[in-house]
Structures are given as structure tokens and as C-alpha cells.
Design a protein around this motif. Structure first.
Motif, short mmCIF file in Angstrom:
data_model
loop_
_atom_site.label_atom_id
_atom_site.label_comp_id
_atom_site.label_asym_id
_atom_site.label_seq_id
_atom_site.Cartn_x
_atom_site.Cartn_y
_atom_site.Cartn_z
N ALA A 5 1.21 -1.26 -0.15
CA ALA A 5 -0.13 0.00 -0.02
C ALA A 5 0.74 1.34 0.21
O ALA A 5 0.28 2.56 -0.42
N CYS A 6 2.34 1.66 0.21
CA CYS A 6 2.80 2.02 0.41
C CYS A 6 3.39 2.93 -0.87
O CYS A 6 4.08 2.61 -1.74
N LYS A 7 2.57 4.53 -1.21
CA LYS A 7 3.87 5.44 -1.88
C LYS A 7 4.80 5.58 -2.15
O LYS A 7 5.25 6.30 -2.65
N LEU A 8 5.42 5.69 -0.69
CA LEU A 8 6.47 6.14 -0.98
C LEU A 8 7.87 5.59 -1.41
O LEU A 8 8.67 5.99 -1.94
N ARG A 9 7.62 3.95 -1.17
CA ARG A 9 8.40 3.10 -1.77
C ARG A 9 9.14 3.79 -3.89
O ARG A 9 10.17 3.84 -3.52
N PRO A 10 7.80 3.73 -4.30
CA PRO A 10 8.03 4.18 -6.21
C PRO A 10 9.54 5.39 -5.49
O PRO A 10 9.79 5.84 -6.39
N ALA A 11 8.77 6.34 -4.92
CA ALA A 11 9.17 7.64 -4.83
C ALA A 11 10.44 8.28 -4.36
O ALA A 11 11.20 8.32 -4.44
N LEU A 12 11.46 6.92 -3.77
CA LEU A 12 12.66 6.29 -2.94
C LEU A 12 13.35 6.03 -4.25
O LEU A 12 14.11 6.58 -4.09
N ALA A 13 12.47 4.71 -4.96
CA ALA A 13 13.32 4.51 -5.89
C ALA A 13 13.96 5.16 -6.90
O ALA A 13 14.67 5.66 -7.56
N ASP A 14 13.05 6.49 -7.40
CA ASP A 14 13.28 7.52 -8.51
C ASP A 14 14.15 7.82 -7.71
O ASP A 14 15.25 8.59 -8.41
N ALA A 15 14.33 8.31 -6.44
CA ALA A 15 15.20 9.69 -5.55
C ALA A 15 16.35 8.60 -5.73
O ALA A 15 17.40 9.61 -6.16
N VAL A 16 16.36 7.56 -5.64
CA VAL A 16 18.63 7.31 -5.78
C VAL A 16 18.05 6.89 -6.84
O VAL A 16 19.87 7.58 -7.64
N GLU A 17 17.64 7.31 -8.25
CA GLU A 17 17.93 6.66 -9.38
C GLU A 17 18.64 8.03 -9.62
O GLU A 17 19.40 8.50 -10.80
#
Length: 152
Positions: free
Chosen positions: A104-116
Motif C-alpha cells: 500500500a505504500c506510495k513512498l517506495r516508488p518515490a524513494l526509488a526515483d530519488a535513488v535513480e
């Protein structure tokens, strides 16, 4: 995001070798000038040499040198390799992920984008840019007694 000690040491080693690209350097020299232990260095040097970033030679006249030209050493590549085993957060772990919010977490994709985005920026930096025309770096890592001075 926190950079691991291993990545930090890897960049120090590459920068030291870049400053001294005209000769072989020793692990003891790097340890002394880069403020790290020889045991940590040994592991990092081994990994960097296996990947072609460094060349090593054993024996009495042995040492370490860059395995590629400085423009061909992309800092993003070094960080990706050195950080490959470090997870940003528990939800990125393949095993031992106990977070109940994963689905349910929408933070994970944002974190993945930040790492990229982090790696994309480092992909624009080469070892050459970090070392060449960097008098303060040469003052710190250059040969003892051969400090560069900047004119006023």
C-alpha cells in the motif's frame, strides 16, 4: 540516503591513484593519506581491481594504479557497484522485509526515483573531473613535500 564506508573508501582510493597516476602506489600510502585502515582498503582494492578500475601487481616492486583512464571512470558506476548490497530501506530488501505497508505504500516508488536521480547525477561525474585542476586535492593527497601553492 547514506553512503557506505566502502564507497567512501573506494572514491578515496581512486582519487589517490588519480593524483599519483604516474607511478605505482602502495596500500600503506593510501591508508596513511586517506585516513583508513589497510584491512578495509584491501577489500575495496580487491573489488575495484576485479572490476577493472584498478590494476594491482604483487611483489617487492608491486603496487596499485588506475586500471582505466580517468575520463573512463564514471563515479555513478563506482557507487552502484559499491552500494549494490546496501538497501535504502527495509522495503527494498529481498529478504527480511517485514514492513506491513509494502503493498500500500506510495513512498517506495518515490524513494526509488530519488535513488535513480542520485545515480544519474553521479553518472555525469568522472574521476578526471574530481582530480584534474584540483589543487586542494593535490595538497591533501599529493607527494609529501611537493605541495602545490596557489598564487594570490
Amino acid at each position: 540516503m547514506r553512503i557506505t564506508k566502502r564507497s567512501n573508501i573506494a572514491i578515496r582510493v581512486l582519487m589517490f591513484c588519480g593524483v599519483h597516476r604516474d607511478r605505482l602506489v602502495t596500500k600503506a600510502e593510501i591508508a596513511a593519506r586517506c585516513n583508513t585502515s589497510e584491512s578495509h582498503l584491501a577489500q575495496v582494492i580487491n573489488q575495484l581491481s576485479q572490476l577493472g578500475f584498478l590494476e594491482t601487481s604483487r611483489g617487492r616492486n608491486g603496487g596499485i594504479r588506475l586500471g582505466r583512464s580517468m575520463p573512463r571512470i564514471v563515479i555513478g558506476d563506482v557507487f552502484r557497484i559499491m552500494e549494490s548490497s546496501a538497501t535504502l530501506a527495509e522495503c527494498f530488501a529481498d529478504v527480511d522485509n517485514t514492513c506491513p505497508l509494502v503493498d500500500a505504500c506510495k513512498l517506495r516508488p518515490a524513494l526509488a526515483d530519488a535513488v535513480e536521480a542520485f545515480y544519474a547525477r553521479l553518472d555525469q561525474v568522472t574521476l578526471e573531473e574530481l582530480v584534474c585542476d584540483n589543487a586542494p586535492l593535490i595538497d591533501v593527497l599529493g607527494p609529501v613535500g611537493c605541495r602545490q601553492t596557489q598564487e594570490a
